[in-house]
Motif scaffolding. Sequence first.
Motif, PDB file in Angstrom:
ATOM      1  N   GLY A  43       3.581 -31.856  58.431  1.00  0.00           N
ATOM      2  CA  GLY A  43       3.378 -33.081  59.044  1.00  0.00           C
ATOM      3  C   GLY A  43       4.810 -33.937  59.042  1.00  0.00           C
ATOM      4  O   GLY A  43       5.016 -35.052  59.601  1.00  0.00           O
ATOM      5  N   ILE A  44       5.875 -33.384  58.485  1.00  0.00           N
ATOM      6  CA  ILE A  44       7.295 -34.167  58.303  1.00  0.00           C
ATOM      7  C   ILE A  44       7.916 -34.229  59.545  1.00  0.00           C
ATOM      8  O   ILE A  44       8.614 -35.299  59.825  1.00  0.00           O
ATOM      9  N   GLU A  45       7.677 -33.382  60.602  1.00  0.00           N
ATOM     10  CA  GLU A  45       8.385 -33.669  61.806  1.00  0.00           C
ATOM     11  C   GLU A  45       8.209 -34.889  62.553  1.00  0.00           C
ATOM     12  O   GLU A  45       8.624 -35.592  63.197  1.00  0.00           O
TER      13      GLU A  45
ATOM     14  N   PHE B 215       9.368 -29.441  45.923  1.00  0.00           N
ATOM     15  CA  PHE B 215       8.766 -30.307  45.505  1.00  0.00           C
ATOM     16  C   PHE B 215       7.581 -30.329  44.147  1.00  0.00           C
ATOM     17  O   PHE B 215       6.740 -29.897  44.328  1.00  0.00           O
ATOM     18  N   LEU B 216       8.279 -30.646  43.318  1.00  0.00           N
ATOM     19  CA  LEU B 216       7.669 -30.628  41.839  1.00  0.00           C
ATOM     20  C   LEU B 216       6.923 -31.771  41.351  1.00  0.00           C
ATOM     21  O   LEU B 216       7.507 -32.977  41.607  1.00  0.00           O
ATOM     22  N   THR B 217       5.660 -31.829  41.335  1.00  0.00           N
ATOM     23  CA  THR B 217       5.097 -33.100  40.667  1.00  0.00           C
ATOM     24  C   THR B 217       4.197 -32.980  39.266  1.00  0.00           C
ATOM     25  O   THR B 217       3.928 -31.744  38.706  1.00  0.00           O
ATOM     26  N   GLY B 218       4.088 -33.771  38.564  1.00  0.00           N
ATOM     27  CA  GLY B 218       3.384 -33.800  37.298  1.00  0.00           C
ATOM     28  C   GLY B 218       3.407 -35.040  36.432  1.00  0.00           C
ATOM     29  O   GLY B 218       4.359 -36.113  36.808  1.00  0.00           O
ATOM     30  N   THR B 219       2.697 -35.089  35.269  1.00  0.00           N
ATOM     31  CA  THR B 219       2.821 -36.185  34.416  1.00  0.00           C
ATOM     32  C   THR B 219       3.802 -35.828  33.147  1.00  0.00           C
ATOM     33  O   THR B 219       3.209 -35.119  32.492  1.00  0.00           O
ATOM     34  N   VAL B 220       4.859 -36.815  33.026  1.00  0.00           N
ATOM     35  CA  VAL B 220       5.647 -36.265  32.021  1.00  0.00           C
ATOM     36  C   VAL B 220       6.478 -37.677  31.580  1.00  0.00           C
ATOM     37  O   VAL B 220       6.313 -38.717  32.370  1.00  0.00           O
ATOM     38  N   THR B 221       7.057 -37.764  30.277  1.00  0.00           N
ATOM     39  CA  THR B 221       7.998 -38.644  29.763  1.00  0.00           C
ATOM     40  C   THR B 221       9.431 -38.582  30.271  1.00  0.00           C
ATOM     41  O   THR B 221       9.671 -37.384  31.102  1.00  0.00           O
ATOM     42  N   GLY B 222       9.963 -39.810  30.368  1.00  0.00           N
ATOM     43  CA  GLY B 222      11.478 -39.560  30.986  1.00  0.00           C
ATOM     44  C   GLY B 222      12.235 -38.608  30.115  1.00  0.00           C
ATOM     45  O   GLY B 222      13.076 -37.546  30.547  1.00  0.00           O
ATOM     46  N   ARG B 223      12.071 -38.416  28.820  1.00  0.00           N
ATOM     47  CA  ARG B 223      12.655 -37.450  28.014  1.00  0.00           C
ATOM     48  C   ARG B 223      12.323 -35.994  28.666  1.00  0.00           C
ATOM     49  O   ARG B 223      13.205 -35.186  28.804  1.00  0.00           O
ATOM     50  N   GLU B 224      10.852 -35.807  28.764  1.00  0.00           N
ATOM     51  CA  GLU B 224      10.549 -34.206  29.451  1.00  0.00           C
ATOM     52  C   GLU B 224      10.940 -34.044  30.553  1.00  0.00           C
ATOM     53  O   GLU B 224      11.366 -32.834  30.888  1.00  0.00           O
ATOM     54  N   LEU B 225      11.196 -35.079  31.440  1.00  0.00           N
ATOM     55  CA  LEU B 225      11.552 -34.951  32.803  1.00  0.00           C
ATOM     56  C   LEU B 225      12.979 -34.425  32.708  1.00  0.00           C
ATOM     57  O   LEU B 225      13.608 -33.553  33.321  1.00  0.00           O
TER      58      LEU B 225
ATOM     59  N   ALA C  48       1.092 -29.845  36.171  1.00  0.00           N
ATOM     60  CA  ALA C  48       2.292 -29.457  37.081  1.00  0.00           C
ATOM     61  C   ALA C  48       1.811 -28.797  38.250  1.00  0.00           C
ATOM     62  O   ALA C  48       0.930 -27.889  38.555  1.00  0.00           O
ATOM     63  N   ALA C  49       2.520 -29.183  39.381  1.00  0.00           N
ATOM     64  CA  ALA C  49       2.397 -28.510  40.795  1.00  0.00           C
ATOM     65  C   ALA C  49       3.478 -28.318  41.331  1.00  0.00           C
ATOM     66  O   ALA C  49       4.684 -29.146  41.191  1.00  0.00           O
ATOM     67  N   VAL C  50       3.940 -27.125  41.798  1.00  0.00           N
ATOM     68  CA  VAL C  50       5.116 -26.783  42.589  1.00  0.00           C
ATOM     69  C   VAL C  50       4.809 -26.474  44.142  1.00  0.00           C
ATOM     70  O   VAL C  50       3.917 -25.610  44.370  1.00  0.00           O
ATOM     71  N   THR C  51       5.115 -27.286  45.348  1.00  0.00           N
ATOM     72  CA  THR C  51       4.916 -26.946  46.587  1.00  0.00           C
ATOM     73  C   THR C  51       6.198 -26.927  47.207  1.00  0.00           C
ATOM     74  O   THR C  51       7.351 -27.177  46.941  1.00  0.00           O
ATOM     75  N   SER C  52       6.272 -26.107  48.404  1.00  0.00           N
ATOM     76  CA  SER C  52       7.255 -25.868  49.408  1.00  0.00           C
ATOM     77  C   SER C  52       6.568 -25.574  50.696  1.00  0.00           C
ATOM     78  O   SER C  52       5.387 -25.307  50.947  1.00  0.00           O
ATOM     79  N   GLY C  53       7.457 -25.844  51.936  1.00  0.00           N
ATOM     80  CA  GLY C  53       6.864 -25.394  53.191  1.00  0.00           C
ATOM     81  C   GLY C  53       5.765 -26.599  53.522  1.00  0.00           C
ATOM     82  O   GLY C  53       5.832 -27.652  53.258  1.00  0.00           O
ATOM     83  N   SER C  54       4.832 -25.764  54.118  1.00  0.00           N
ATOM     84  CA  SER C  54       3.722 -26.651  54.490  1.00  0.00           C
ATOM     85  C   SER C  54       2.584 -26.628  53.423  1.00  0.00           C
ATOM     86  O   SER C  54       1.361 -27.120  53.714  1.00  0.00           O
ATOM     87  N   GLU C  55       2.642 -26.202  52.318  1.00  0.00           N
ATOM     88  CA  GLU C  55       1.821 -26.281  51.134  1.00  0.00           C
ATOM     89  C   GLU C  55       1.467 -27.794  50.822  1.00  0.00           C
ATOM     90  O   GLU C  55       2.200 -28.774  50.814  1.00  0.00           O
ATOM     91  N   PRO C  56       0.272 -28.200  50.475  1.00  0.00           N
ATOM     92  CA  PRO C  56      -0.208 -29.577  50.283  1.00  0.00           C
ATOM     93  C   PRO C  56       0.222 -29.988  49.134  1.00  0.00           C
ATOM     94  O   PRO C  56       0.323 -29.425  48.119  1.00  0.00           O
ATOM     95  N   VAL C  57       0.755 -31.203  49.118  1.00  0.00           N
ATOM     96  CA  VAL C  57       1.222 -31.919  47.699  1.00  0.00           C
ATOM     97  C   VAL C  57      -0.137 -32.341  47.231  1.00  0.00           C
ATOM     98  O   VAL C  57      -0.910 -32.788  47.896  1.00  0.00           O
ATOM     99  N   PRO C  58      -0.169 -32.359  46.037  1.00  0.00           N
ATOM    100  CA  PRO C  58      -1.422 -32.922  45.249  1.00  0.00           C
ATOM    101  C   PRO C  58      -1.725 -34.191  45.785  1.00  0.00           C
ATOM    102  O   PRO C  58      -0.912 -35.217  45.746  1.00  0.00           O
ATOM    103  N   PRO C  59      -2.804 -34.899  45.852  1.00  0.00           N
ATOM    104  CA  PRO C  59      -3.246 -36.286  46.535  1.00  0.00           C
ATOM    105  C   PRO C  59      -2.980 -37.185  45.372  1.00  0.00           C
ATOM    106  O   PRO C  59      -2.829 -36.985  43.963  1.00  0.00           O
ATOM    107  N   GLY C  60      -2.974 -38.404  45.655  1.00  0.00           N
ATOM    108  CA  GLY C  60      -2.661 -39.621  44.921  1.00  0.00           C
ATOM    109  C   GLY C  60      -1.498 -39.755  44.045  1.00  0.00           C
ATOM    110  O   GLY C  60      -1.407 -40.350  42.934  1.00  0.00           O
TER     111      GLY C  60
END
Length: 234
Positions: free
Chosen positions: A48-50, A135-145, A220-232
């Motif tokens: 859907g980016i296009e 596109f990497l997503t997850g819940t971390v502290t600033g230090r962990e990031l 943690a989630a790792v997405t690329s291309g047309s893979e869906p990004v975790p919601p919310g």
Amino acid sequence: MSESGHQPSGDPKPFHVETRIAAPPADVWPALTEPEHVRRWFGWDYDGIEPEIRLIFVDEPKHEDGRRVVWSDGSYLEIEADGPHCVVRAVLPGDLTDARWDDVYDGIEEGWRAFLVQLRHLLETRPEGRRRTLFLTGTVTGRELRAAVGDGAPVHEADRQFALVDPHGHLVVAASQARLAEDRAATASVTVSTYGLDDDAFAAVRERWASRWRPAAPDAAVTSGSEPVPPGLF
């Protein structure tokens, strides 16, 4: 761009984000108005980016004099010449000194902050080939990031995000909904921009980042291309 800022009222948070780019306005304008150029810096890969790029940069706004892209809510992108350089600003007018905004996270503001770093990288380094992102997503502290992202040449630092060019030459933009100096876990993302990689080379980059990111965040989630990004997320 989705807005997931925590607003204290129904009013949108005003913002003023800018970056100085070593390129003339004539080179910058196509990157803000022509989808094939916008695609090389804006956002990250997803299904859907296009059409989103066409809606945001072509169909919805007014283009003014090769200088401004203006949306109906009053926000705009602006180019100002500065000798051989230029300044690009993303602005939503309003009272930036209003204390009610001091601790407010706003996804649109932080999104522009990250995207202008990606725009500057494209125009100053002139990478060749197709842009492909992780596109990497997850819940971390600033230090962990910071620990998960690792070392590289720093190119950007802000309260809630930072960017660097990693040892492989890829632009890495890391962002959190919390200030990085706070010792609390929050939703975070890492966008890795690569250019000109074939499938095998890109798969190797993905595996390298996945092995680094997954131990850092329980969700943690790792997405690329047309893979869906975790919601919310944002």
